[in-house]
Design a protein around this motif. Structure first.
Motif, PDB file in Angstrom:
ATOM      1  N   ILE A  84      -3.178   7.486 -10.104  1.00  0.00           N
ATOM      2  CA  ILE A  84      -3.998   6.207  -9.375  1.00  0.00           C
ATOM      3  C   ILE A  84      -5.108   5.947 -10.204  1.00  0.00           C
ATOM      4  N   THR A  85      -5.092   5.047 -11.219  1.00  0.00           N
ATOM      5  CA  THR A  85      -5.821   4.821 -12.251  1.00  0.00           C
ATOM      6  C   THR A  85      -6.534   3.271 -12.096  1.00  0.00           C
ATOM      7  N   SER A  86      -5.591   2.207 -11.816  1.00  0.00           N
ATOM      8  CA  SER A  86      -6.372   1.200 -11.864  1.00  0.00           C
ATOM      9  C   SER A  86      -7.271   0.930 -10.671  1.00  0.00           C
ATOM     10  N   SER A  87      -8.272   0.104 -11.111  1.00  0.00           N
ATOM     11  CA  SER A  87      -9.369  -0.185 -10.002  1.00  0.00           C
ATOM     12  C   SER A  87      -8.912  -0.531  -8.719  1.00  0.00           C
ATOM     13  N   GLU A  88      -7.765  -1.291  -8.503  1.00  0.00           N
ATOM     14  CA  GLU A  88      -7.270  -1.835  -7.242  1.00  0.00           C
ATOM     15  C   GLU A  88      -6.638  -0.563  -6.351  1.00  0.00           C
ATOM     16  N   SER A  89      -5.786   0.121  -7.252  1.00  0.00           N
ATOM     17  CA  SER A  89      -5.487   1.430  -6.722  1.00  0.00           C
ATOM     18  C   SER A  89      -6.476   2.564  -6.048  1.00  0.00           C
ATOM     19  N   ARG A  90      -7.402   2.744  -7.204  1.00  0.00           N
ATOM     20  CA  ARG A  90      -8.195   3.487  -6.830  1.00  0.00           C
ATOM     21  C   ARG A  90      -9.125   3.296  -5.470  1.00  0.00           C
ATOM     22  N   ALA A  91      -9.570   1.898  -5.408  1.00  0.00           N
ATOM     23  CA  ALA A  91     -10.159   1.539  -4.397  1.00  0.00           C
ATOM     24  C   ALA A  91      -9.471   1.589  -2.939  1.00  0.00           C
ATOM     25  N   ARG A  92      -8.201   1.139  -3.192  1.00  0.00           N
ATOM     26  CA  ARG A  92      -7.310   1.458  -1.851  1.00  0.00           C
ATOM     27  C   ARG A  92      -7.189   2.669  -1.453  1.00  0.00           C
ATOM     28  N   ALA A  93      -6.953   3.725  -2.532  1.00  0.00           N
ATOM     29  CA  ALA A  93      -7.054   5.291  -1.920  1.00  0.00           C
ATOM     30  C   ALA A  93      -8.054   5.717  -1.619  1.00  0.00           C
ATOM     31  N   ARG A  94      -9.291   5.429  -2.078  1.00  0.00           N
ATOM     32  CA  ARG A  94     -10.601   5.942  -1.598  1.00  0.00           C
ATOM     33  C   ARG A  94     -10.769   5.281  -0.217  1.00  0.00           C
ATOM     34  N   ALA A  95     -10.736   4.183   0.036  1.00  0.00           N
ATOM     35  CA  ALA A  95     -10.542   3.650   1.470  1.00  0.00           C
ATOM     36  C   ALA A  95      -9.979   4.435   2.483  1.00  0.00           C
ATOM     37  N   ALA A  96      -8.717   4.647   1.999  1.00  0.00           N
ATOM     38  CA  ALA A  96      -7.877   5.608   3.020  1.00  0.00           C
ATOM     39  C   ALA A  96      -8.541   6.891   3.213  1.00  0.00           C
ATOM     40  N   LEU A  97      -9.112   7.471   2.324  1.00  0.00           N
ATOM     41  CA  LEU A  97      -9.888   8.824   2.438  1.00  0.00           C
ATOM     42  C   LEU A  97     -10.917   8.564   3.039  1.00  0.00           C
ATOM     43  N   GLU A  98     -11.786   7.496   2.828  1.00  0.00           N
ATOM     44  CA  GLU A  98     -12.946   7.344   3.752  1.00  0.00           C
ATOM     45  C   GLU A  98     -12.729   7.072   5.302  1.00  0.00           C
ATOM     46  N   GLU A  99     -11.540   6.364   5.696  1.00  0.00           N
ATOM     47  CA  GLU A  99     -11.242   6.197   7.059  1.00  0.00           C
ATOM     48  C   GLU A  99     -10.932   7.519   7.890  1.00  0.00           C
ATOM     49  N   VAL A 100     -10.716   8.413   7.110  1.00  0.00           N
ATOM     50  CA  VAL A 100     -10.401   9.598   7.790  1.00  0.00           C
ATOM     51  C   VAL A 100     -11.651  10.718   7.699  1.00  0.00           C
ATOM     52  N   GLY A 101     -12.605  10.181   7.129  1.00  0.00           N
ATOM     53  CA  GLY A 101     -13.786  10.940   6.988  1.00  0.00           C
ATOM     54  C   GLY A 101     -13.851  12.073   5.818  1.00  0.00           C
ATOM     55  N   LEU A 102     -12.812  12.051   4.929  1.00  0.00           N
ATOM     56  CA  LEU A 102     -13.055  12.900   3.867  1.00  0.00           C
ATOM     57  C   LEU A 102     -13.870  12.553   2.730  1.00  0.00           C
ATOM     58  N   THR A 103     -14.198  11.387   2.637  1.00  0.00           N
ATOM     59  CA  THR A 103     -15.446  11.181   1.882  1.00  0.00           C
ATOM     60  C   THR A 103     -16.212   9.891   2.093  1.00  0.00           C
ATOM     61  N   SER A 104     -17.170   9.377   1.524  1.00  0.00           N
ATOM     62  CA  SER A 104     -17.828   8.112   1.817  1.00  0.00           C
ATOM     63  C   SER A 104     -18.033   7.402   0.594  1.00  0.00           C
ATOM     64  N   ALA A 105     -18.369   6.061   0.768  1.00  0.00           N
ATOM     65  CA  ALA A 105     -18.572   5.334  -0.304  1.00  0.00           C
ATOM     66  C   ALA A 105     -19.347   5.704  -1.425  1.00  0.00           C
ATOM     67  N   ARG A 106     -20.597   6.386  -1.090  1.00  0.00           N
ATOM     68  CA  ARG A 106     -21.794   6.940  -1.870  1.00  0.00           C
ATOM     69  C   ARG A 106     -21.290   8.146  -2.535  1.00  0.00           C
ATOM     70  N   LYS A 107     -20.264   8.923  -2.299  1.00  0.00           N
ATOM     71  CA  LYS A 107     -19.920  10.066  -2.779  1.00  0.00           C
ATOM     72  C   LYS A 107     -19.080   9.875  -4.226  1.00  0.00           C
ATOM     73  N   VAL A 108     -19.051  10.718  -5.161  1.00  0.00           N
ATOM     74  CA  VAL A 108     -18.218  10.774  -6.152  1.00  0.00           C
ATOM     75  C   VAL A 108     -17.641  12.001  -6.354  1.00  0.00           C
ATOM     76  N   ARG A 109     -18.000  13.115  -5.574  1.00  0.00           N
ATOM     77  CA  ARG A 109     -17.067  14.357  -5.696  1.00  0.00           C
ATOM     78  C   ARG A 109     -16.699  14.728  -4.229  1.00  0.00           C
ATOM     79  N   ILE A 110     -15.584  15.577  -4.355  1.00  0.00           N
ATOM     80  CA  ILE A 110     -14.931  16.058  -3.120  1.00  0.00           C
ATOM     81  C   ILE A 110     -14.830  17.334  -3.015  1.00  0.00           C
ATOM     82  N   SER A 111     -15.003  18.319  -2.007  1.00  0.00           N
ATOM     83  CA  SER A 111     -14.705  19.407  -2.223  1.00  0.00           C
ATOM     84  C   SER A 111     -13.491  19.856  -2.237  1.00  0.00           C
TER      85      SER A 111
END
Length: 209
Positions: free
Chosen positions: A16-43
């Protein structure tokens, strides 16, 4: 204290390397509370759940048309990946993609018996291994004598006959299958290119016509 990973780096390891794919993947993770827009790292303890979320929502797919078609029919959202080795359908292999497409075409057109005339022993073994569980195969060694009677039996038995002219195939063998006036000529496909993908793609083209 648990370790953590760079989110973009972790996504990149999954193609998942393109900016579009990365944004969509991040949005899915944010929706379930695994990360947020301001975070760059995940436990790291969150990563198995993150993997599950992406697998349930997205079908990771390369740009090949056949793979895109499968992704759209999967019920999940197609998500572009690069390199192709991350594609869930073909895994980056032309052979694997062709094998899947060939089996699907055979199923659509009611083809259950396929004769392959020619090819090296290693390639014939590969075809048996990859296709043998879904369709019946009859592999004909193109370097050994084949009588007209046996060739006629092959033509009557098979729903599709692939004559692989670019491989180890003697004319005395191939001529039994390709000579004009053969009653089952409509089943026969002469393949002039090397490679498993080329063989199967020729079969698909014939069936789809």
């Amino acid at each position: 204290m648990s370790a953590d990973k760079d989110i973009d780096g972790w996504l990149g390891e999954r193609g998942i390397t393109s900016s579009e794919s990365r944004a969509r993947a991040r949005a899915a993770l944010e929706e379930v509370g695994l990360t947020s827009a301001r975070k760059v790292r995940i436990s790291e303890p969150k990563l198995p759940r993150a993997e599950q979320v992406l697998a349930e929502r997205f079908y990771r797919v390369c740009a090949a048309a056949a793979c895109q078609q499968v992704a759209r029919a999967s019920g999940r959202e197609p998500l572009a990946v690069e390199p192709r080795s991350h594609c869930e359908h073909c895994g980056g292999s032309n052979n694997r993609r062709a094998e899947t497409a060939f089996l699907e075409s055979c199923e659509r057109h009611g083809v259950s018996r396929v004769v392959v005339v020619g090819g090296s022993p290693a390639v014939r073994e590969e075809l048996e291994d990859k296709l043998g569980g879904r369709i019946e195969l009859r592999m004909v060694d193109g370097t050994e004598r084949r009588t007209a009677v046996k060739a006629q039996s092959d033509l009557e038995w098979g729903d599709l006959v692939l004559v692989w002219g670019a491989t180890e195939l003697h004319h005395k063998v191939s001529s039994h299958y390709t000579q004009p006036g053969t009653p089952h000529r409509h089943k026969v496909v002469h393949v002039a290119r090397r490679g498993v993908a080329a063989l199967l793609e020729a079969g698909i083209t014939h069936l789809e016509r």
